[in-house]
Design a protein around this motif. Structure first.
Motif, PDB file in Angstrom:
ATOM      1  N   ASP A  58      11.915 -16.031   6.329  1.00  0.00           N
ATOM      2  CA  ASP A  58      13.174 -15.945   5.571  1.00  0.00           C
ATOM      3  C   ASP A  58      13.051 -16.381   4.120  1.00  0.00           C
ATOM      4  OD1 ASP A  58      14.522 -15.041   7.864  1.00  0.00           O
ATOM      5  OD2 ASP A  58      14.815 -17.105   8.549  1.00  0.00           O
ATOM      6  N   SER A  59      11.923 -16.099   3.501  1.00  0.00           N
ATOM      7  CA  SER A  59      11.727 -16.512   2.106  1.00  0.00           C
ATOM      8  C   SER A  59      12.437 -15.591   1.118  1.00  0.00           C
ATOM      9  CB  SER A  59      10.235 -16.538   1.769  1.00  0.00           C
ATOM     10  OG  SER A  59       9.718 -15.215   1.730  1.00  0.00           O
ATOM     11  N   GLY A  60      12.868 -14.440   1.585  1.00  0.00           N
ATOM     12  CA  GLY A  60      13.465 -13.464   0.679  1.00  0.00           C
ATOM     13  C   GLY A  60      12.427 -12.553   0.052  1.00  0.00           C
ATOM     14  N   ASP A  61      11.171 -12.809   0.365  1.00  0.00           N
ATOM     15  CA  ASP A  61      10.066 -12.005  -0.164  1.00  0.00           C
ATOM     16  C   ASP A  61       9.204 -11.578   1.025  1.00  0.00           C
ATOM     17  OD1 ASP A  61       7.823 -10.914  -1.349  1.00  0.00           O
ATOM     18  OD2 ASP A  61       7.386 -12.653  -2.609  1.00  0.00           O
ATOM     19  N   ARG A  62       9.289 -10.298   1.362  1.00  0.00           N
ATOM     20  CA  ARG A  62       8.557  -9.816   2.539  1.00  0.00           C
ATOM     21  C   ARG A  62       7.057 -10.049   2.438  1.00  0.00           C
ATOM     22  NH1 ARG A  62      10.133  -3.866   2.959  1.00  0.00           N
ATOM     23  NH2 ARG A  62      10.081  -4.184   0.733  1.00  0.00           N
ATOM     24  N   THR A  63       6.531 -10.106   1.207  1.00  0.00           N
ATOM     25  CA  THR A  63       5.089 -10.324   1.063  1.00  0.00           C
ATOM     26  C   THR A  63       4.723 -11.787   1.300  1.00  0.00           C
ATOM     27  OG1 THR A  63       5.263 -10.687  -1.327  1.00  0.00           O
ATOM     28  CG2 THR A  63       4.866  -8.422  -0.579  1.00  0.00           C
ATOM     29  N   ALA A  64       5.692 -12.693   1.182  1.00  0.00           N
ATOM     30  CA  ALA A  64       5.412 -14.120   1.407  1.00  0.00           C
ATOM     31  C   ALA A  64       5.591 -14.509   2.866  1.00  0.00           C
ATOM     32  CB  ALA A  64       6.320 -14.979   0.528  1.00  0.00           C
ATOM     33  N   ASP A  65       6.474 -13.810   3.589  1.00  0.00           N
ATOM     34  CA  ASP A  65       6.701 -14.125   4.997  1.00  0.00           C
ATOM     35  C   ASP A  65       5.501 -13.709   5.833  1.00  0.00           C
ATOM     36  OD1 ASP A  65       9.192 -15.009   4.304  1.00  0.00           O
ATOM     37  OD2 ASP A  65      10.288 -13.343   5.214  1.00  0.00           O
ATOM     38  N   GLY A  66       5.181 -14.519   6.829  1.00  0.00           N
ATOM     39  CA  GLY A  66       4.087 -14.186   7.731  1.00  0.00           C
ATOM     40  C   GLY A  66       3.342 -15.420   8.188  1.00  0.00           C
ATOM     41  N   VAL A  67       2.258 -15.181   8.884  1.00  0.00           N
ATOM     42  CA  VAL A  67       1.402 -16.251   9.399  1.00  0.00           C
ATOM     43  C   VAL A  67       0.057 -16.139   8.692  1.00  0.00           C
ATOM     44  CG1 VAL A  67       0.302 -17.223  11.446  1.00  0.00           C
ATOM     45  CG2 VAL A  67       2.559 -16.171  11.638  1.00  0.00           C
ATOM     46  N   TYR A  68      -0.382 -17.259   8.107  1.00  0.00           N
ATOM     47  CA  TYR A  68      -1.620 -17.273   7.338  1.00  0.00           C
ATOM     48  C   TYR A  68      -2.533 -18.390   7.827  1.00  0.00           C
ATOM     49  CZ  TYR A  68       1.509 -14.734   4.240  1.00  0.00           C
ATOM     50  OH  TYR A  68       2.412 -13.841   3.731  1.00  0.00           O
TER      51      TYR A  68
END
Length: 159
Positions: A58-68
């Motif tokens: 839910d960061s508002g940035d699809r490129t930032a959301d995820g598992v790293y």
């Protein structure tokens, strides 16, 4: 921390070197103590090991959301800016940093500004400099926003 350990080791060696001749004059030859490994100076990466899983939602940035995955020494994993994130974590571990664990939760009795920094959440699990980590992050008040921002670029830049 490494500098402090190295200084302690050098000082201990100097004290032992000065004490050994005096001790042998009284009691004869004594066996020399075995050298002890100094963490960080003997290539002991276990105490500095960093391997984290960072989950952002839910960061508002699809490129930032995820598992790293983030691995340090050497930098790697699927984290988009692994090298910079590892540099930041190393900086936070140094005595020149604020001296606190950046993954520690904000104490319950802390007064925080009542501002909302967005709905972004993150969870960081794994190992940081040999310490277990299981920390949750959000941006629900000023203290939590500052805690999040302190870990950038491990956590993404969210506005």
């Amino acid at each position: 921390m490494l500098r402090r350990l190295a200084l302690t080791a050098v000082t201990s060696f100097a004290v032992l070197s000065a004490a050994t001749p005096a001790a042998t004059a009284v009691t004869g030859h004594l066996p020399l103590p075995l050298p002890l490994p100094v963490p960080g100076l003997q290539g002991d990466d276990a105490t500095r090991k960093t391997q984290l899983t960072v989950t952002v939602s839910d960061s508002g940035d699809r490129t930032a959301d995820g598992v790293y995955e983030l691995k340090c020494l050497p930098s790697g994993g699927s984290h988009p800016v692994a090298h910079q994130a590892c540099d930041r974590l190393a900086e936070l571990a140094e005595p020149a940093g604020d001296g606190r664990n950046p993954f520690r939760a904000v104490p319950a009795d802390t007064m925080c500004t009542q501002q909302f920094g967005g709905s972004a959440t993150a969870r960081v699990t794994g190992t940081w400099h040999g310490q277990r980590v299981d920390a949750a992050f959000d941006r629900t008040d000023g203290c939590e926003i500052a805690r999040w921002n302190n870990l950038r670029p491990v956590l993404p830049n969210v506005r």
